[in-house]
Write a protein that holds these residues in place. Structure first.
Motif, mmCIF file in Angstrom:
data_model
loop_
_atom_site.group_PDB
_atom_site.id
_atom_site.type_symbol
_atom_site.label_atom_id
_atom_site.label_comp_id
_atom_site.label_asym_id
_atom_site.label_seq_id
_atom_site.Cartn_x
_atom_site.Cartn_y
_atom_site.Cartn_z
ATOM 1 N N ASP A 189 60.563 56.617 38.124
ATOM 2 C CA ASP A 189 61.387 55.840 38.924
ATOM 3 C C ASP A 189 61.748 54.331 38.374
ATOM 4 O OD1 ASP A 189 61.441 57.555 40.734
ATOM 5 O OD2 ASP A 189 59.274 56.879 41.510
ATOM 6 N N SER A 190 60.547 54.062 37.435
ATOM 7 C CA SER A 190 60.434 52.816 36.757
ATOM 8 C C SER A 190 59.480 52.888 35.501
ATOM 9 C CB SER A 190 60.220 51.275 37.457
ATOM 10 O OG SER A 190 59.069 51.525 38.088
ATOM 11 N N TYR A 191 59.490 51.673 34.697
ATOM 12 C CA TYR A 191 58.552 51.672 33.567
ATOM 13 C C TYR A 191 57.087 52.425 33.760
ATOM 14 C CZ TYR A 191 55.329 50.207 29.903
ATOM 15 O OH TYR A 191 54.640 50.193 28.742
ATOM 16 N N ARG A 192 56.857 53.670 33.474
ATOM 17 C CA ARG A 192 56.036 54.406 33.402
ATOM 18 C C ARG A 192 55.329 54.506 34.931
ATOM 19 N NH1 ARG A 192 53.400 55.800 29.077
ATOM 20 N NH2 ARG A 192 53.799 55.063 27.117
ATOM 21 N N GLU A 193 56.257 54.637 36.109
ATOM 22 C CA GLU A 193 55.883 54.753 37.394
ATOM 23 C C GLU A 193 56.791 55.774 37.945
ATOM 24 O OE1 GLU A 193 53.694 52.819 39.362
ATOM 25 O OE2 GLU A 193 53.088 51.689 37.336
ATOM 26 N N GLY A 194 56.252 56.643 38.792
ATOM 27 C CA GLY A 194 56.638 57.583 39.548
ATOM 28 C C GLY A 194 56.993 58.677 38.551
ATOM 29 N N MET A 195 55.980 59.117 37.925
ATOM 30 C CA MET A 195 56.482 60.436 36.737
ATOM 31 C C MET A 195 56.396 61.593 37.660
ATOM 32 S SD MET A 195 54.165 61.422 33.637
ATOM 33 C CE MET A 195 54.277 63.002 33.096
ATOM 34 N N ARG A 196 57.513 62.444 37.368
ATOM 35 C CA ARG A 196 57.489 63.929 38.063
ATOM 36 C C ARG A 196 58.429 64.691 36.946
ATOM 37 N NH1 ARG A 196 60.339 60.119 39.994
ATOM 38 N NH2 ARG A 196 62.713 60.462 40.385
ATOM 39 N N PHE A 229 57.027 54.777 23.435
ATOM 40 C CA PHE A 229 58.397 54.651 23.405
ATOM 41 C C PHE A 229 58.849 54.399 24.808
ATOM 42 C CE2 PHE A 229 56.899 58.423 20.445
ATOM 43 C CZ PHE A 229 56.762 57.445 19.364
ATOM 44 N N HIS A 230 58.119 54.186 26.026
ATOM 45 C CA HIS A 230 58.630 54.110 27.204
ATOM 46 C C HIS A 230 59.274 52.538 27.412
ATOM 47 C CE1 HIS A 230 57.328 57.745 29.493
ATOM 48 N NE2 HIS A 230 56.500 57.701 28.234
ATOM 49 N N ASP A 231 58.553 51.894 26.328
ATOM 50 C CA ASP A 231 58.797 50.279 26.333
ATOM 51 C C ASP A 231 60.575 50.008 26.701
ATOM 52 O OD1 ASP A 231 59.704 47.642 25.617
ATOM 53 O OD2 ASP A 231 57.742 47.312 25.237
ATOM 54 N N PRO A 232 61.074 49.242 27.587
ATOM 55 C CA PRO A 232 62.338 49.248 27.519
ATOM 56 C C PRO A 232 63.086 48.722 26.231
ATOM 57 C CG PRO A 232 61.610 48.262 29.709
ATOM 58 C CD PRO A 232 60.498 48.410 28.546
ATOM 59 N N ALA A 233 62.406 47.877 25.585
ATOM 60 C CA ALA A 233 62.856 47.348 24.194
ATOM 61 C C ALA A 233 63.299 48.473 23.142
ATOM 62 C CB ALA A 233 61.854 46.530 23.308
ATOM 63 N N CYS A 234 62.844 49.914 23.538
ATOM 64 C CA CYS A 234 63.026 50.790 22.639
ATOM 65 C C CYS A 234 64.261 51.515 22.914
ATOM 66 C CB CYS A 234 61.873 52.095 22.785
ATOM 67 S SG CYS A 234 60.249 51.326 21.930
ATOM 68 N N PHE A 235 65.000 51.280 24.125
ATOM 69 C CA PHE A 235 66.049 51.988 24.497
ATOM 70 C C PHE A 235 67.293 51.220 23.945
ATOM 71 C CE2 PHE A 235 62.845 53.688 27.165
ATOM 72 C CZ PHE A 235 63.218 54.617 28.110
ATOM 73 N N THR A 236 67.499 50.912 22.672
ATOM 74 C CA THR A 236 68.513 50.474 22.171
ATOM 75 C C THR A 236 69.931 51.001 21.731
ATOM 76 O OG1 THR A 236 67.601 50.781 19.713
ATOM 77 C CG2 THR A 236 66.736 48.779 20.928
ATOM 78 N N ALA A 237 69.896 52.372 21.864
ATOM 79 C CA ALA A 237 71.173 52.987 21.742
ATOM 80 C C ALA A 237 71.870 53.328 22.780
ATOM 81 C CB ALA A 237 70.660 54.301 20.650
ATOM 82 N N GLN A 238 73.069 53.718 22.757
ATOM 83 C CA GLN A 238 73.989 54.067 23.721
ATOM 84 C C GLN A 238 74.286 55.914 23.693
ATOM 85 O OE1 GLN A 238 74.502 51.909 26.532
ATOM 86 N NE2 GLN A 238 72.869 50.691 25.334
ATOM 87 N N LEU A 239 74.259 56.297 24.951
ATOM 88 C CA LEU A 239 74.876 57.603 24.960
ATOM 89 C C LEU A 239 75.823 57.570 25.992
ATOM 90 C CD1 LEU A 239 74.640 60.722 24.081
ATOM 91 C CD2 LEU A 239 73.256 60.888 25.820
ATOM 92 N N ALA A 240 77.094 57.904 25.703
ATOM 93 C CA ALA A 240 78.308 57.898 26.384
ATOM 94 C C ALA A 240 78.074 59.275 27.483
ATOM 95 C CB ALA A 240 79.719 57.900 25.819
ATOM 96 N N ALA A 241 78.680 59.159 28.730
ATOM 97 C CA ALA A 241 78.722 60.153 29.705
ATOM 98 C C ALA A 241 79.468 61.297 28.966
ATOM 99 C CB ALA A 241 79.314 59.893 30.953
ATOM 100 N N PRO A 242 79.169 62.664 29.296
ATOM 101 C CA PRO A 242 80.020 63.603 28.532
ATOM 102 C C PRO A 242 81.349 63.805 28.929
ATOM 103 C CG PRO A 242 78.427 64.428 30.439
ATOM 104 C CD PRO A 242 78.269 63.055 30.478
#
Length: 180
Positions: free
Chosen positions: A93-100, A164-177
């Motif tokens: 749900d957010s940083y390391r919270e609500g894992m399922r 790896f969950h740190d928001p700083a690690c999300f530096t690349a972009q993936l466009a929608a299919p």
């Protein structure tokens, strides 16, 4: 497609691995294809084939990871892919919270090729299990080597312990299919 250089966490240096590149090979309405190239990967400990299926704690050995966070939200998903062909997918749900567990039909597939000086890990991930939106992306891997060294590679490394969950690690972009 763009190639991303991963950085080893300085507190956990590799022994013989000298570099890791990750790239998106392709994305369409049905598949996301990824490749990690490991320079010096001849000494990797590769988990033995275990057959496809979900498994937890894959990061305890050589494992490749993808994180996707749809634009404008706090939630994100994590995929762990092992050379054993085991995999895991989680939502947060957010940083390391609500894992399922994240629903994921059909299963991802992966292959590992290992030579004396490099290794290649390829993954094909069904688009049906991924967010259908533009996403911030994190690419990472845990590399276990013979002799006991374990290194943690990501697009960015926080100053503290590997995360790896740190928001700083999300530096690349993936466009929608692209629709079929």
């Amino acid at each position: 497609m763009q190639t991303h250089e991963l950085i080893a966490h300085p507190a956990h240096p590799a022994s013989r691995v000298t570099g890791v590149e990750a790239r998106i090979i392709g994305r369409d309405a049905k598949w996301l294809r990824l490749r990690w190239r490991i320079a010096g990967g001849g000494a990797l400990v590769v988990p033995p084939f275990a057959g496809r299926g979900r498994a937890d704690e894959l990061w305890r050995s050589t494992c490749f990871e993808l994180f996707l966070k749809p634009q404008g939200g706090e939630g994100y998903c994590e995929l762990n892919l092992s050379p054993s062909e085991r995999w895991a997918a989680y939502d947060f749900d957010s940083y390391r919270e609500g894992m399922r567990e994240r629903p994921f039909p059909p299963e991802p597939s992966c292959t590992m090729r290992q030579g004396s000086s490099f290794a290649i890990f390829d993954a094909a991930i069904p688009a049906a299990g991924l967010p259908d939106a533009d996403c911030a992306m994190g690419l990472s891997c845990v590399l276990e080597e013979t002799g006991g060294a374990t290194s943690y590679w990501a697009l960015c490394q926080p100053d503290r312990a590997p995360d790896f969950h740190d928001p700083a690690c999300f530096t690349a972009q993936l466009a929608a299919p692209i629709p079929a």
